[in-house]
Design an enzyme around this catalytic site. Structure first.
Site, PDB file in Angstrom:
ATOM      1  N   ILE A   8      43.474  29.807  47.512  1.00 44.74           N
ATOM      2  CA  ILE A   8      42.787  29.217  46.342  1.00 44.74           C
ATOM      3  C   ILE A   8      43.416  30.105  45.096  1.00 44.74           C
ATOM      4  O   ILE A   8      43.696  31.120  45.133  1.00 44.74           O
ATOM      5  CB  ILE A   8      41.323  29.349  46.149  1.00 44.74           C
ATOM      6  CG1 ILE A   8      40.763  28.881  44.812  1.00 44.74           C
ATOM      7  CG2 ILE A   8      40.919  30.862  46.201  1.00 44.74           C
ATOM      8  CD1 ILE A   8      39.447  28.771  44.527  1.00 44.74           C
ATOM      9  N   SER A   9      44.437  29.106  44.348  1.00 49.75           N
ATOM     10  CA  SER A   9      45.403  29.848  43.369  1.00 49.75           C
ATOM     11  C   SER A   9      44.327  30.668  42.159  1.00 49.75           C
ATOM     12  O   SER A   9      43.332  30.387  42.006  1.00 49.75           O
ATOM     13  CB  SER A   9      45.980  28.717  42.654  1.00 49.75           C
ATOM     14  OG  SER A   9      46.946  28.127  43.528  1.00 49.75           O
ATOM     15  N   GLN A  10      45.100  31.432  41.534  1.00 54.19           N
ATOM     16  CA  GLN A  10      44.428  32.302  40.572  1.00 54.19           C
ATOM     17  C   GLN A  10      44.068  31.375  39.515  1.00 54.19           C
ATOM     18  O   GLN A  10      45.004  30.272  39.117  1.00 54.19           O
ATOM     19  CB  GLN A  10      45.107  33.483  40.038  1.00 54.19           C
ATOM     20  CG  GLN A  10      46.377  33.081  39.413  1.00 54.19           C
ATOM     21  CD  GLN A  10      47.238  34.435  39.295  1.00 54.19           C
ATOM     22  OE1 GLN A  10      48.025  34.764  40.250  1.00 54.19           O
ATOM     23  NE2 GLN A  10      47.114  35.159  38.075  1.00 54.19           N
TER      24      GLN A  10
END
Length: 213
Positions: A60-62
């Site tokens: 999950i991207s920052q």
């Protein structure tokens, strides 16, 4: 101030400090609990500005990168958006708060099934999920006003460019998967394609075919 309110304030401050300034993007991300998209050992780190692992070897991207990509996409309430790389469903949820309709595709059935359940719980009726090879887009539903790719390709995939409407925008990371990539914005015009380099990023590679999980 409650712990949740303090966390949310710190979360929004982190977004702004990294360059997410668009009011509509900030409002959408404020409404969404990132904790709903992070499971198990990493749940207590959901509000940190950091990428976190999810199943199927994905991440999950920052949040700041999600915000910057969404901001670069310049989504309007009338847009039909294609997202390539559903992952946890977090980015699609942000887009769903801003666009008319979101089509999201992932090569892992396990991820799309979990995302569909989450979208249903969140009562998001404008997100349609597909399990397919995202590098080919969704030609049956094209053209799209906006396309967001959350995995790195060496070049913008031709099938996706073909499915972008004239005047449309695509945002994606490009570069070798084992090095730092560059986030770019492609604007399709009557006369060709305009490219803007935005910032260095690091994403999982865009792979062809369906995943095994």
């Amino acid at each position: 101030m409650t712990l949740d309110a303090e966390r949310k304030m710190q979360f929004l401050f982190a977004l702004r400090s990294k360059g997410v300034t668009d009011r509509h993007v900030l409002q959408a991300m404020e409404k969404i609990d990132r904790g709903a998209f992070v499971q198990g050992l990493f749940a207590d780190r959901a509000y940190e500005d950091t990428p976190l692992p999810i199943t199927c070897g994905q991440t999950i991207s920052q949040p700041s990168v999600v915000g910057l990509m969404t901001q670069a996409l310049q989504v309007t309430p009338r847009d039909k958006v294609l997202e390539v790389g559903t992952g946890s469903g977090y980015q699609a949820t942000v887009l769903a708060h801003m666009a008319r309709r979101v089509y999201t595709v992932d090569r892992f059935r396990r991820l799309t099934r979990a995302a569909e359940e989450l979208f249903a719980r969140l009562q998001l009726t404008n997100v349609i999920t597909f399990t397919a090879d995202g590098s080919h887009g969704l030609p049956d539903h094209a053209p799209f006003d906006r396309i967001l790719v959350t995995a790195a390709a060496e070049d913008p995939p031709g099938p996706l460019l073909a499915q972008l409407r004239n005047g449309g925008i695509m945002v994606l990371p490009v570069g070798q998967s084992d090095t730092v990539q560059t986030l770019i914005r492609v604007t399709k015009t009557e006369t060709g394609l305009d490219y803007d380099e935005l910032r260095p990023v690091r994403f999982v590679p865009l792979l062809e075919g369906l995943g095994r999980e």
